[in-house]
Design a protein around this motif. Structure first.
Motif, PDB file in Angstrom:
ATOM      1  N   VAL A  25       0.866  -1.179   0.000  1.00  0.00           N
ATOM      2  CA  VAL A  25       0.000   0.000   0.000  1.00  0.00           C
ATOM      3  C   VAL A  25       0.903   1.229   0.000  1.00  0.00           C
ATOM      4  O   VAL A  25       1.710   1.410   0.904  1.00  0.00           O
ATOM      5  N   ASP A  26       0.797   2.025  -1.057  1.00  0.00           N
ATOM      6  CA  ASP A  26       1.674   3.189  -1.207  1.00  0.00           C
ATOM      7  C   ASP A  26       1.178   4.320  -0.292  1.00  0.00           C
ATOM      8  O   ASP A  26       0.195   4.992  -0.602  1.00  0.00           O
ATOM      9  N   ALA A  27       1.893   4.515   0.822  1.00  0.00           N
ATOM     10  CA  ALA A  27       1.447   5.505   1.821  1.00  0.00           C
ATOM     11  C   ALA A  27       1.453   6.915   1.246  1.00  0.00           C
ATOM     12  O   ALA A  27       0.753   7.796   1.744  1.00  0.00           O
ATOM     13  N   GLY A  28       2.235   7.138   0.175  1.00  0.00           N
ATOM     14  CA  GLY A  28       2.314   8.477  -0.410  1.00  0.00           C
ATOM     15  C   GLY A  28       1.176   8.771  -1.387  1.00  0.00           C
ATOM     16  O   GLY A  28       1.048   9.884  -1.888  1.00  0.00           O
ATOM     17  N   ASP A  29       0.328   7.773  -1.639  1.00  0.00           N
ATOM     18  CA  ASP A  29      -0.784   7.976  -2.576  1.00  0.00           C
ATOM     19  C   ASP A  29      -1.819   8.903  -1.916  1.00  0.00           C
ATOM     20  O   ASP A  29      -2.206   8.692  -0.764  1.00  0.00           O
ATOM     21  N   PRO A  30      -2.262   9.941  -2.639  1.00  0.00           N
ATOM     22  CA  PRO A  30      -3.174  10.892  -2.002  1.00  0.00           C
ATOM     23  C   PRO A  30      -4.482  10.280  -1.510  1.00  0.00           C
ATOM     24  O   PRO A  30      -4.986  10.669  -0.447  1.00  0.00           O
ATOM     25  N   VAL A  31      -5.022   9.308  -2.236  1.00  0.00           N
ATOM     26  CA  VAL A  31      -6.280   8.681  -1.795  1.00  0.00           C
ATOM     27  C   VAL A  31      -6.010   7.806  -0.565  1.00  0.00           C
ATOM     28  O   VAL A  31      -6.789   7.793   0.404  1.00  0.00           O
ATOM     29  N   LEU A  82      -6.086   4.385   4.144  1.00  0.00           N
ATOM     30  CA  LEU A  82      -6.218   2.998   3.674  1.00  0.00           C
ATOM     31  C   LEU A  82      -5.031   2.165   4.156  1.00  0.00           C
ATOM     32  O   LEU A  82      -3.888   2.630   4.138  1.00  0.00           O
ATOM     33  N   LYS A  83      -5.313   0.953   4.588  1.00  0.00           N
ATOM     34  CA  LYS A  83      -4.270   0.042   5.093  1.00  0.00           C
ATOM     35  C   LYS A  83      -4.497  -1.337   4.494  1.00  0.00           C
ATOM     36  O   LYS A  83      -5.627  -1.710   4.192  1.00  0.00           O
ATOM     37  N   ASN A  84      -3.387  -2.050   4.409  1.00  0.00           N
ATOM     38  CA  ASN A  84      -3.466  -3.434   3.975  1.00  0.00           C
ATOM     39  C   ASN A  84      -4.461  -4.192   4.865  1.00  0.00           C
ATOM     40  O   ASN A  84      -4.461  -4.008   6.077  1.00  0.00           O
ATOM     41  N   GLY A  85      -5.323  -4.987   4.262  1.00  0.00           N
ATOM     42  CA  GLY A  85      -6.250  -5.794   5.054  1.00  0.00           C
ATOM     43  C   GLY A  85      -7.577  -5.091   5.357  1.00  0.00           C
ATOM     44  O   GLY A  85      -8.502  -5.712   5.880  1.00  0.00           O
ATOM     45  N   MET A  86      -7.648  -3.806   5.027  1.00  0.00           N
ATOM     46  CA  MET A  86      -8.895  -3.062   5.267  1.00  0.00           C
ATOM     47  C   MET A  86      -9.942  -3.446   4.220  1.00  0.00           C
ATOM     48  O   MET A  86      -9.580  -3.781   3.098  1.00  0.00           O
ATOM     49  N   ARG A  87     -11.205  -3.347   4.579  1.00  0.00           N
ATOM     50  CA  ARG A  87     -12.239  -3.613   3.569  1.00  0.00           C
ATOM     51  C   ARG A  87     -12.476  -2.354   2.747  1.00  0.00           C
ATOM     52  O   ARG A  87     -12.672  -1.266   3.294  1.00  0.00           O
ATOM     53  N   VAL A  88     -12.399  -2.511   1.424  1.00  0.00           N
ATOM     54  CA  VAL A  88     -12.569  -1.353   0.541  1.00  0.00           C
ATOM     55  C   VAL A  88     -13.659  -1.636  -0.489  1.00  0.00           C
ATOM     56  O   VAL A  88     -14.033  -2.786  -0.730  1.00  0.00           O
ATOM     57  N   LYS A  89     -14.163  -0.543  -1.078  1.00  0.00           N
ATOM     58  CA  LYS A  89     -15.069  -0.709  -2.227  1.00  0.00           C
ATOM     59  C   LYS A  89     -14.418  -0.032  -3.431  1.00  0.00           C
ATOM     60  O   LYS A  89     -13.717   0.985  -3.280  1.00  0.00           O
ATOM     61  N   VAL A  90     -14.655  -0.611  -4.602  1.00  0.00           N
ATOM     62  CA  VAL A  90     -14.018  -0.145  -5.837  1.00  0.00           C
ATOM     63  C   VAL A  90     -15.057  -0.161  -6.942  1.00  0.00           C
ATOM     64  O   VAL A  90     -15.814  -1.131  -7.063  1.00  0.00           O
ATOM     65  N   VAL A 108     -20.579  -2.125  -7.626  1.00  0.00           N
ATOM     66  CA  VAL A 108     -19.471  -1.811  -6.724  1.00  0.00           C
ATOM     67  C   VAL A 108     -18.894  -3.106  -6.153  1.00  0.00           C
ATOM     68  O   VAL A 108     -19.642  -3.938  -5.624  1.00  0.00           O
ATOM     69  N   ASP A 109     -17.592  -3.273  -6.259  1.00  0.00           N
ATOM     70  CA  ASP A 109     -16.933  -4.441  -5.671  1.00  0.00           C
ATOM     71  C   ASP A 109     -16.450  -4.110  -4.269  1.00  0.00           C
ATOM     72  O   ASP A 109     -15.927  -3.017  -4.033  1.00  0.00           O
ATOM     73  N   VAL A 110     -16.621  -5.073  -3.378  1.00  0.00           N
ATOM     74  CA  VAL A 110     -16.139  -4.878  -2.004  1.00  0.00           C
ATOM     75  C   VAL A 110     -15.206  -6.039  -1.685  1.00  0.00           C
ATOM     76  O   VAL A 110     -15.487  -7.184  -2.020  1.00  0.00           O
ATOM     77  N   GLY A 111     -14.072  -5.743  -1.067  1.00  0.00           N
ATOM     78  CA  GLY A 111     -13.138  -6.816  -0.723  1.00  0.00           C
ATOM     79  C   GLY A 111     -12.075  -6.312   0.221  1.00  0.00           C
ATOM     80  O   GLY A 111     -12.129  -5.177   0.699  1.00  0.00           O
ATOM     81  N   VAL A 112     -11.081  -7.165   0.447  1.00  0.00           N
ATOM     82  CA  VAL A 112     -10.013  -6.840   1.385  1.00  0.00           C
ATOM     83  C   VAL A 112      -8.837  -6.262   0.598  1.00  0.00           C
ATOM     84  O   VAL A 112      -8.342  -6.893  -0.341  1.00  0.00           O
ATOM     85  N   LEU A 113      -8.396  -5.078   0.988  1.00  0.00           N
ATOM     86  CA  LEU A 113      -7.317  -4.411   0.247  1.00  0.00           C
ATOM     87  C   LEU A 113      -6.010  -5.184   0.385  1.00  0.00           C
ATOM     88  O   LEU A 113      -5.543  -5.462   1.498  1.00  0.00           O
ATOM     89  N   LEU A 114      -5.424  -5.518  -0.775  1.00  0.00           N
ATOM     90  CA  LEU A 114      -4.142  -6.229  -0.770  1.00  0.00           C
ATOM     91  C   LEU A 114      -3.009  -5.313  -1.225  1.00  0.00           C
ATOM     92  O   LEU A 114      -1.851  -5.557  -0.924  1.00  0.00           O
ATOM     93  N   GLY A 115      -3.337  -4.283  -1.992  1.00  0.00           N
ATOM     94  CA  GLY A 115      -2.272  -3.395  -2.462  1.00  0.00           C
ATOM     95  C   GLY A 115      -2.862  -2.262  -3.285  1.00  0.00           C
ATOM     96  O   GLY A 115      -3.959  -2.384  -3.849  1.00  0.00           O
TER      97      GLY A 115
END
Ligand SMILES: N[C@@H](CCC(=O)N[C@@H](CS)C(=O)NCC(=O)O)C(=O)O
Length: 339
Positions: free
Chosen positions: A266-272, A278-286, A296-303
């Motif tokens: 997970v690129d900590a410097g990414d503005p979003v 956002l952290k690795n393992g968090m649930r996100v929607k895309v 809308v897809d929902v899942g566990v953030l891997l990167g």
């Protein structure tokens, strides 16, 4: 990444977007199987993968599934040529050349969220194609389009679409193709620049009724028509039989494969990423922002980095979407209250 895992293309044959990927695969002689999809929802084969995304095509390499033709082609470009399997070299011009910039600009020009396709689709004839008379199909495409229009509105948009397509064809005729070359960025065979530049024009001039007599005529744009034909002939010559698998079998192929790619983190410097924490393992929607946004897809953030976002679906599979034209948020938007 040395041994190429199985590749599955989910598509239906008359999708002009899918054609981009099919042409690419055939140009490079990359082996794949196809899982044919119905032209309208539901698509239970995708539900088996835990995917809500509704657009076509999707492509898996091993256990990694990619959305959107721009990311799909970018990933396929990383597959090296191999003499043993007959896979031909990647199609991008060398980095650092004007041709590499042109290829990227051509991609944005035709395929980006405001690209030529968005105009060309307004040329689809209201009559003549049986599918376009089908009420279920029209309802489905209203769900796909973020901006559905009535028949009367579509008719009013048509003249501008003709103009946009004509201007695009004029540009190709008067610039890269003006010196009589065979392929847009030169060379002996079609490159990625040709795929990026040709696919919308190929669709418009190839599908009966898209343009009417005198709107985008061959006599005025002979080099473009000759190039589209040359491209089509090359693709016909490369055509080979592709095995079709059903949804269950395709799921088995994907789920039974190893991961093709390593973690991107997970690129900590990414503005979003920093805005939403956002952290690795968090649930996100895309979801995609230009069309099909209601899915809308929902899942566990891997990167996540500037190129792509990767998550794990409820079925344990890894999905990659490009950052351009897609939005990523935490599943629960707590941060929004800080605004
Ligand atoms: N930006 C996407 C757009 C894909 C797209 O819009 N595909 C059309 C098919 S030509 C689609 O999904 N139409 C609605 C559908 O088939 O569900 C890409 O490059 O893959």
């Amino acid at each position: 990444m040395s041994d190429l895992p199985p590749i599955v293309l989910y598509h239906y044959p008359y999708s002009p977007y899918a054609r981009r990927v099919i042409w690419y695969l055939h140009l490079r002689n990359i082996p794949y199987v196809q899982c044919l999809q119905p032209p309208i929802l539901p698509r239970p084969d995708l539900a088996l993968l835990g995917i809500q995304y509704r657009r076509i095509p999707l492509l898996s390499i091993g256990r990694d599934i990619y959305l959107d033709t721009r990311l799909i082609i970018q990933k396929l470009e990383t597959i090296p040529a191999t003499a043993a399997t007959g896979i031909r070299p990647p199609l991008s011009p060398p980095p650092g050349t004007p041709a590499s910039l042109l290829t990227a600009l051509l991609s944005d020009w035709t395929t980006g969220p405001a690209g030529l396709f968005t105009h060309a689709q307004a040329l689809l004839p209201g009559s003549g194609l049986p599918l376009l008379q089908d009420k279920a199909f029209l309802r489905d495409r209203a769900d796909w389009s973020n901006n559905p229009v009535t028949r009367a509105e579509a008719a009013a948009l048509r003249p501008e679409a003709v103009l946009a397509v004509r201007q695009a064809v004029e540009l190709l005729e008067g610039t890269v193709l003006a010196d009589g070359r065979k392929w847009v960025l030169g060379g002996e065979g079609p490159g990625l620049g040709d795929i990026e530049a040709v696919w919308v024009v190929h669709w418009v001039v190839g599908l009966k009724g898209m343009v009417k007599e005198g709107e985008v005529e061959e006599a005025r744009f002979p080099r473009v028509y000759a190039w589209v034909r040359r491209f089509q002939e090359r693709m016909e010559a490369l055509k080979r039989k592709v095995v079709a698998v059903g949804g269950e079998e395709a799921r088995g192929v994907v789920a039974g494969s190893g991961r093709w790619e390593g973690e991107i983190g997970v690129d900590a410097g990414d503005p979003v990423v920093s805005f939403y924490g956002l952290k690795n393992g968090m649930r996100v929607k895309v979801w995609p922002t230009d069309s099909g946004s209601g899915h809308v897809d929902v899942g566990v953030l891997l990167g996540i980095d500037g190129t792509e976002v990767v998550w794990e679906t409820g079925k344990g599979l890894r999905v990659h979407a490009p950052r351009q034209g897609f939005r990523v948020r935490p599943e629960v938007e707590e941060k929004a209250s800080n605004l």
